[in-house]
Structures are given as C-alpha cells and as structure tokens.
Design a protein around this motif. Structure first.
Motif, mmCIF file in Angstrom:
data_model
loop_
_atom_site.group_PDB
_atom_site.id
_atom_site.type_symbol
_atom_site.label_atom_id
_atom_site.label_comp_id
_atom_site.label_asym_id
_atom_site.label_seq_id
_atom_site.Cartn_x
_atom_site.Cartn_y
_atom_site.Cartn_z
ATOM 1 N N LEU A 40 0.820 -1.211 0.000
ATOM 2 C CA LEU A 40 0.000 0.000 0.000
ATOM 3 C C LEU A 40 0.856 1.265 0.000
ATOM 4 N N GLY A 41 2.108 1.113 0.351
ATOM 5 C CA GLY A 41 3.021 2.254 0.292
ATOM 6 C C GLY A 41 3.150 2.821 -1.111
ATOM 7 N N LEU A 42 2.831 2.017 -2.120
ATOM 8 C CA LEU A 42 2.869 2.506 -3.501
ATOM 9 C C LEU A 42 1.817 3.580 -3.768
ATOM 10 N N LEU A 43 0.818 3.667 -2.897
ATOM 11 C CA LEU A 43 -0.186 4.721 -3.055
ATOM 12 C C LEU A 43 0.377 6.113 -2.775
ATOM 13 N N MET A 44 1.586 6.167 -2.263
ATOM 14 C CA MET A 44 2.224 7.471 -2.059
ATOM 15 C C MET A 44 2.617 8.102 -3.399
ATOM 16 N N ILE A 45 2.747 7.295 -4.456
ATOM 17 C CA ILE A 45 3.105 7.839 -5.772
ATOM 18 C C ILE A 45 1.989 8.722 -6.324
ATOM 19 N N PRO A 46 0.735 8.247 -6.421
ATOM 20 C CA PRO A 46 -0.304 9.166 -6.907
ATOM 21 C C PRO A 46 -0.547 10.345 -5.967
ATOM 22 N N LYS A 47 -0.305 10.150 -4.665
ATOM 23 C CA LYS A 47 -0.422 11.252 -3.723
ATOM 24 C C LYS A 47 0.600 12.332 -4.067
ATOM 25 N N THR A 48 1.819 11.925 -4.330
ATOM 26 C CA THR A 48 2.873 12.874 -4.690
ATOM 27 C C THR A 48 2.563 13.546 -6.028
ATOM 28 N N LEU A 49 2.041 12.793 -6.974
ATOM 29 C CA LEU A 49 1.685 13.380 -8.264
ATOM 30 C C LEU A 49 0.565 14.412 -8.117
ATOM 31 N N ALA A 50 -0.352 14.168 -7.189
ATOM 32 C CA ALA A 50 -1.413 15.148 -6.938
ATOM 33 C C ALA A 50 -0.820 16.441 -6.386
ATOM 34 N N TYR A 51 0.161 16.328 -5.490
ATOM 35 C CA TYR A 51 0.810 17.532 -4.956
ATOM 36 C C TYR A 51 1.613 18.252 -6.032
ATOM 37 N N LEU A 52 2.262 17.516 -6.919
ATOM 38 C CA LEU A 52 2.985 18.159 -8.018
ATOM 39 C C LEU A 52 2.018 18.875 -8.953
ATOM 40 N N ALA A 53 0.885 18.247 -9.238
ATOM 41 C CA ALA A 53 -0.122 18.889 -10.084
ATOM 42 C C ALA A 53 -0.635 20.175 -9.430
ATOM 43 N N MET A 54 -0.818 20.138 -8.101
ATOM 44 C CA MET A 54 -1.251 21.353 -7.398
ATOM 45 C C MET A 54 -0.205 22.447 -7.521
ATOM 46 N N PHE A 56 2.098 22.899 -9.868
ATOM 47 C CA PHE A 56 2.143 23.437 -11.221
ATOM 48 C C PHE A 56 0.924 24.300 -11.522
ATOM 49 N N ARG A 57 -0.232 23.891 -11.053
ATOM 50 C CA ARG A 57 -1.442 24.670 -11.293
ATOM 51 C C ARG A 57 -1.388 26.012 -10.569
ATOM 52 N N VAL A 58 -0.888 26.011 -9.339
ATOM 53 C CA VAL A 58 -0.762 27.272 -8.601
ATOM 54 C C VAL A 58 0.248 28.181 -9.281
ATOM 55 N N TYR A 59 1.344 27.618 -9.728
ATOM 56 C CA TYR A 59 2.349 28.431 -10.429
ATOM 57 C C TYR A 59 1.743 29.052 -11.682
ATOM 58 N N ARG A 60 1.041 28.231 -12.456
ATOM 59 C CA ARG A 60 0.435 28.732 -13.686
ATOM 60 C C ARG A 60 -0.654 29.756 -13.386
#
Length: 102
Positions: A40-54, A56-60
């Motif tokens: 279940l630790g692999l679920l940290m990958i989509p969590k991290t991608l969600a934070y990266l998307a946030m 980039f969206r805030v920067y834009r």
C-alpha cells in the motif's frame, strides 16, 4: 474551499480542492493498513503526483498572469473582508478636490 471557489468561478481553487481530495484518498489507506500490507506504500506515488499537479497549477494560475487565479475573486466582489475591497467607502472625490486646489 470548493464551494467558495465554485461560487466565484475560480478554476484554480476548484482544481486544488479536487487534487487535495485525491491526495487524502490515497494517503488514508497507507496510514491505516501499510503495516499489514506494505504494498500500500505505492499509493504514495499518486499522492505525490497530486501535490505536483497542485504546485504546477498554482504556479500557472498565480504567477503567470492567468485570469483564473484566486486573486480575481475578491477584486470582482468588493465589500468582502479583503484588503482590496473592504466595506469602507472610497473617497476618490476628496483626492480630486485636493488635486484641484493645487
């Protein structure tokens, strides 16, 4: 946050609230059951991608001058508890009178 963003038409904060929900949804199983099921630790990958998307969206939205940033909300609706609008009346006529005296 989502309700206010939808009401004001702020697409950046609508996206942020959805990305936060995705992040928490992926983090909760890790917190609860990762000791029993280490994969279940692999679920940290989509969590991290969600934070990266946030990020980039805030920067834009905030720093590239896009029209859909959260700063557009209070300026369009003066009278809120914001520094831009406020509930105090504007005294532009006093500045005009002072300029005429010079």
């Amino acid at each position: 946050m989502r309700r206010e963003a939808t009401r004001t038409g702020d697409h950046t904060f609508c996206f942020l609230s959805a990305a936060m929900a995705v992040s928490f949804a992926h983090f909760l199983p890790v917190i609860l059951w990762a000791r029993r099921i280490p994969q279940l630790g692999l679920l940290m990958i989509p969590k991290t991608l969600a934070y990266l998307a946030m990020a980039f969206r805030v920067y834009r939205g905030f720093f590239s001058g896009a029209k859909e940033s959260a700063e557009a909300g209070p300026r369009e609706r003066p009278g809120n508890d914001s520094l831009e609008g406020g509930s105090e009346p504007q005294h532009d006529h006093l500045a005009k009178v002072a300029a005429d005296d010079l």
